[in-house]
Structures are given as structure tokens and as C-alpha cells.
Design a protein around this motif. Structure first.
Motif, mmCIF file in Angstrom:
data_model
loop_
_atom_site.group_PDB
_atom_site.id
_atom_site.type_symbol
_atom_site.label_atom_id
_atom_site.label_comp_id
_atom_site.label_asym_id
_atom_site.label_seq_id
_atom_site.Cartn_x
_atom_site.Cartn_y
_atom_site.Cartn_z
ATOM 1 N N PHE A 150 0.833 -1.197 0.000
ATOM 2 C CA PHE A 150 0.000 0.000 0.000
ATOM 3 C C PHE A 150 0.871 1.252 0.000
ATOM 4 O O PHE A 150 0.605 2.209 -0.724
ATOM 5 N N ALA A 151 1.901 1.250 0.828
ATOM 6 C CA ALA A 151 2.770 2.420 0.942
ATOM 7 C C ALA A 151 3.463 2.723 -0.381
ATOM 8 O O ALA A 151 3.690 3.883 -0.725
ATOM 9 N N ARG A 152 3.786 1.688 -1.139
ATOM 10 C CA ARG A 152 4.474 1.878 -2.419
ATOM 11 C C ARG A 152 3.632 2.691 -3.392
ATOM 12 O O ARG A 152 4.156 3.468 -4.191
ATOM 13 N N TRP A 153 2.318 2.503 -3.332
ATOM 14 C CA TRP A 153 1.440 3.163 -4.297
ATOM 15 C C TRP A 153 0.589 4.267 -3.670
ATOM 16 O O TRP A 153 -0.409 4.682 -4.237
ATOM 17 N N VAL A 154 0.997 4.744 -2.495
ATOM 18 C CA VAL A 154 0.150 5.676 -1.752
ATOM 19 C C VAL A 154 -0.102 6.970 -2.523
ATOM 20 O O VAL A 154 -1.175 7.564 -2.421
ATOM 21 N N ARG A 155 0.856 7.426 -3.320
ATOM 22 C CA ARG A 155 0.683 8.690 -4.055
ATOM 23 C C ARG A 155 -0.493 8.632 -5.018
ATOM 24 O O ARG A 155 -1.111 9.652 -5.318
ATOM 25 N N HIS A 156 -0.818 7.443 -5.488
ATOM 26 C CA HIS A 156 -1.923 7.320 -6.436
ATOM 27 C C HIS A 156 -3.274 7.552 -5.766
ATOM 28 O O HIS A 156 -4.276 7.765 -6.453
ATOM 29 N N GLY A 157 -3.315 7.516 -4.444
ATOM 30 C CA GLY A 157 -4.541 7.807 -3.715
ATOM 31 C C GLY A 157 -4.541 9.171 -3.053
ATOM 32 O O GLY A 157 -5.504 9.527 -2.372
ATOM 33 N N GLU A 158 -3.494 9.955 -3.255
ATOM 34 C CA GLU A 158 -3.405 11.294 -2.678
ATOM 35 C C GLU A 158 -4.059 12.297 -3.625
ATOM 36 O O GLU A 158 -3.416 13.167 -4.213
ATOM 37 N N TYR A 159 -5.363 12.194 -3.746
ATOM 38 C CA TYR A 159 -6.086 12.948 -4.764
ATOM 39 C C TYR A 159 -5.982 14.461 -4.577
ATOM 40 O O TYR A 159 -5.813 15.202 -5.534
ATOM 41 N N ARG A 160 -6.115 14.904 -3.350
ATOM 42 C CA ARG A 160 -6.091 16.345 -3.110
ATOM 43 C C ARG A 160 -4.754 16.950 -3.536
ATOM 44 O O ARG A 160 -4.710 17.992 -4.190
ATOM 45 N N GLU A 161 -3.663 16.286 -3.176
ATOM 46 C CA GLU A 161 -2.334 16.768 -3.544
ATOM 47 C C GLU A 161 -2.129 16.718 -5.061
ATOM 48 O O GLU A 161 -1.542 17.637 -5.652
ATOM 49 N N ASN A 162 -2.598 15.651 -5.684
ATOM 50 C CA ASN A 162 -2.431 15.523 -7.133
ATOM 51 C C ASN A 162 -3.222 16.594 -7.881
ATOM 52 O O ASN A 162 -2.724 17.203 -8.837
ATOM 53 N N ILE A 163 -4.458 16.826 -7.449
ATOM 54 C CA ILE A 163 -5.279 17.866 -8.086
ATOM 55 C C ILE A 163 -4.620 19.230 -7.918
ATOM 56 O O ILE A 163 -4.542 20.022 -8.875
ATOM 57 N N PRO A 222 -7.873 12.311 5.030
ATOM 58 C CA PRO A 222 -7.819 12.763 3.628
ATOM 59 C C PRO A 222 -9.176 12.711 2.924
ATOM 60 O O PRO A 222 -9.497 13.601 2.137
ATOM 61 N N ILE A 223 -9.969 11.690 3.218
ATOM 62 C CA ILE A 223 -11.293 11.599 2.595
ATOM 63 C C ILE A 223 -12.209 12.685 3.129
ATOM 64 O O ILE A 223 -12.984 13.297 2.375
ATOM 65 N N ARG A 224 -12.111 12.981 4.422
ATOM 66 C CA ARG A 224 -12.935 14.055 5.005
ATOM 67 C C ARG A 224 -12.627 15.395 4.332
ATOM 68 O O ARG A 224 -13.535 16.147 3.980
ATOM 69 N N VAL A 225 -11.348 15.671 4.121
ATOM 70 C CA VAL A 225 -10.947 16.930 3.485
ATOM 71 C C VAL A 225 -11.387 16.963 2.030
ATOM 72 O O VAL A 225 -11.850 17.988 1.522
ATOM 73 N N LEU A 226 -11.265 15.829 1.348
ATOM 74 C CA LEU A 226 -11.692 15.753 -0.048
ATOM 75 C C LEU A 226 -13.197 15.984 -0.160
ATOM 76 O O LEU A 226 -13.661 16.618 -1.124
ATOM 77 N N CYS A 227 -13.962 15.500 0.792
ATOM 78 C CA CYS A 227 -15.415 15.744 0.819
ATOM 79 C C CYS A 227 -15.693 17.237 0.757
ATOM 80 O O CYS A 227 -16.552 17.702 -0.008
ATOM 81 N N ALA A 228 -14.964 17.994 1.577
ATOM 82 C CA ALA A 228 -15.159 19.443 1.627
ATOM 83 C C ALA A 228 -14.744 20.091 0.310
ATOM 84 O O ALA A 228 -15.429 20.995 -0.196
ATOM 85 N N ASP A 229 -13.642 19.631 -0.256
ATOM 86 C CA ASP A 229 -13.155 20.202 -1.523
ATOM 87 C C ASP A 229 -14.150 19.980 -2.657
ATOM 88 O O ASP A 229 -14.377 20.873 -3.491
ATOM 89 N N LEU A 230 -14.718 18.778 -2.724
ATOM 90 C CA LEU A 230 -15.603 18.423 -3.838
ATOM 91 C C LEU A 230 -17.069 18.744 -3.554
ATOM 92 O O LEU A 230 -17.894 18.676 -4.474
ATOM 93 N N GLY A 231 -17.391 19.046 -2.322
ATOM 94 C CA GLY A 231 -18.792 19.270 -1.964
ATOM 95 C C GLY A 231 -19.608 18.000 -2.077
ATOM 96 O O GLY A 231 -20.802 18.054 -2.409
ATOM 97 N N ARG A 232 -18.983 16.865 -1.772
ATOM 98 C CA ARG A 232 -19.650 15.565 -1.857
ATOM 99 C C ARG A 232 -19.502 14.832 -0.530
ATOM 100 O O ARG A 232 -18.475 14.938 0.131
ATOM 101 N N ASP A 233 -20.524 14.090 -0.172
ATOM 102 C CA ASP A 233 -20.458 13.243 1.006
ATOM 103 C C ASP A 233 -19.854 11.897 0.596
ATOM 104 O O ASP A 233 -20.492 11.111 -0.108
ATOM 105 N N LEU A 234 -18.621 11.657 1.043
ATOM 106 C CA LEU A 234 -17.918 10.430 0.691
ATOM 107 C C LEU A 234 -17.634 9.581 1.934
ATOM 108 O O LEU A 234 -16.714 8.758 1.931
ATOM 109 N N CYS A 235 -18.443 9.756 2.964
ATOM 110 C CA CYS A 235 -18.235 8.997 4.199
ATOM 111 C C CYS A 235 -18.295 7.491 3.953
ATOM 112 O O CYS A 235 -17.628 6.712 4.647
ATOM 113 N N HIS A 236 -19.085 7.083 2.963
ATOM 114 C CA HIS A 236 -19.191 5.648 2.678
ATOM 115 C C HIS A 236 -17.864 5.074 2.198
ATOM 116 O O HIS A 236 -17.645 3.861 2.286
#
Length: 244
Positions: free
Chosen positions: A126-139, A219-233
Motif C-alpha cells: 500500500f505504501a508503495r502506491w500511496v501517491r496514487h490515492g493522494e487525490y487532493r495533492e495531485n489535483i 484525507p477523505i474528510r478533506v476531499l469531501c469538503a473540496d468536492l462538496g460531496r459526502d464520501l463517508c461511505h
């Protein structure tokens, strides 16, 4: 000169996007990942452009390579210098499911036996590919060089729930005429929910899932705020949890 790029994310439907966008008469998309802008390709600029030589003059031209999402600032800046009007799209998948799908793909290709891999071994992967899930930083990195209007961000969830609307939105964004995907035959509409290169469904362990929930909750909580979407699921009920 190309007109658009699909940035990924890895294990977020890039092959599906490529397959269906290629059916649009106004779109020419390279048949596979090019990796040219990552710096790992041996192609010259002329060879890169040759991959699009069969495109008609009226078509918008581009490619989809998931590793583009995690390119550094220098690579993104080079793309901006190449075409400052480039249209970009980026599909975000639950990072827990995205990473587990990545690891399951390794199992399917016999690079990893998940039935015997230890907890620590899996977390290292997981750690090897963690950057691929860092959406906020990538955007943020891409928006330092391209306007927010040039980057169309959408969710894997929506792509699966309403594939026609997702494809129509991408087509509009990159400059193709609307209506093609809505007009597809019903038989094609049924095929739109088929996944390409689906990996074996292997259960994620409770211990690994608990770790990932803690890792990605903020990170998902922050992304929720950025996108204006509820991603708690994404944290509470990731798709991989149903395999337990």
C-alpha cells in the motif's frame, strides 16, 4: 499536438474510459497507455505524435495514462508549455478500494500470493502506491499549472452508477459533440457497466481494512469538503469490505 489527457487514477477505470471514448466519432484516443510525459518513455516527440497519425482533422486527439496523475511539477509544467489549452480529466476512486484492486491485480498476475502475504507485507505494498490515492495533492499540483476549468474531476462511483452521463460529461469537456453515448443501442448500454481487467475477488483482512480506514479517514474528510460531496461511505463501507 494532442488536445486532451486522461490522468488516472490507477485502477479507476482508465481502460473502460479508453474503450468507450474510442467509439465516439469525434474522439481519437490512443489504444494504450503512452507514458510519454512521465519521462520513462523512449519515444521521441515525433514518434509520440505518430501514434495519433490516423486521427481525422476534425477529431479531438489524446490519450489516457494513469501515472500522469502523480507526475511532479516539472512534468506538468512541460505539458503546459506544450499545450496551455490542454483539456484534462481525472477519475477518483475510493483510495481504499483503489489500492486493494491494485494489489489484487498483482495476485492475478502471480507476482504476489495474497493468501500467504503477511499483514506487514501488504501494508508495504500500500505504501508503495500511496501517491496514487493522494487525490487532493495531485489535483493541487495540476491546478498550479492549468486552470480549474481545464481539469474535469469525477468519481468512479458515478461512472459505475451512470456511465452514459459520465461519458457525455467527458466528451463535452474535451470538445466532442454531445449525444453519442445517449444514442448508443440498449445492448451497448448494458455493456457499459462491464469492468475491464477486473482482478480476482479476494477478501481483505479485518486488520488491513482497519488500518486503511484510519489512514484515509482524514484525507477523505478533506476531499469531501473540496468536492462538496459526502464520501463517508468510502471509509464506512468500501466495496472491498463486502469481500470479508
Amino acid at each position: 499536438m494532442i488536445d486532451f489527457l486522461g490522468l488516472g487514477a490507477m485502477k479507476a477505470g482508465s481502460n473502460w474510459q479508453r474503450r468507450w471514448l474510442a467509439t465516439h466519432p469525434d474522439i481519437f484516443v490512443a489504444p494504450g497507455e503512452m507514458h510519454y510525459w512521465t519521462g520513462r518513455s523512449r519515444l521521441s516527440r515525433e514518434q509520440y505524435h505518430a501514434a495519433f497519425a490516423e486521427a481525422r482533422e476534425e477529431q479531438v486527439v489524446g490519450e489516457i495514462t494513469p501515472k500522469y496523475a502523480v507526475m511532479d511539477d516539472a512534468g506538468v509544467a512541460a505539458l503546459r508549455d506544450y499545450n496551455p489549452d490542454l483539456r484534462l480529466f481525472y477519475c477518483l476512486r475510493n483510495p481504499i478500494d483503489r489500492a486493494w484492486a491494485h494489489i489484487r491485480m498483482g495476485h492475478m498476475h502471480e507476482r504476489l500470493d495474497l493468501t500467504r502475504a503477511s499483514y506487514d507485507r501488504i501494508l508495504k505494498l500500500f505504501a508503495r502506491w500511496v501517491r496514487h490515492g493522494e487525490y487532493r495533492e495531485n489535483i493541487a499540483r495540476w491546478r498550479r499549472h492549468f486552470s480549474a476549468e481545464q481539469l474535469h474531476v469525477f468519481l468512479f462511483d458515478d461512472m459505475m452508477a451512470d456511465p452514459v452521463a459520465t461519458l457525455e460529461a467527458i466528451a463535452r469537456h474535451i470538445g466532442a459533440a454531445p449525444g453519442h453515448f445517449e444514442a448508443l443501442p440498449k445492448t451497448d448500454h448494458r455493456k457499459l457497466t462491464d469492468r475491464v481487467f477486473a482482478a480476482d475477488e479476494i477478501a481483505i483482512s479485518d486488520s488491513v481494512l482497519d488500518h486503511l480506514r484510519k489512514e484515509y479517514a482524514e484525507p477523505i474528510r478533506v476531499l469531501c469538503a473540496d468536492l462538496g460531496r459526502d464520501l463517508c461511505h468510502w471509509v464506512e463501507k468500501p466495496d472491498c469490505a463486502r469481500l470479508i
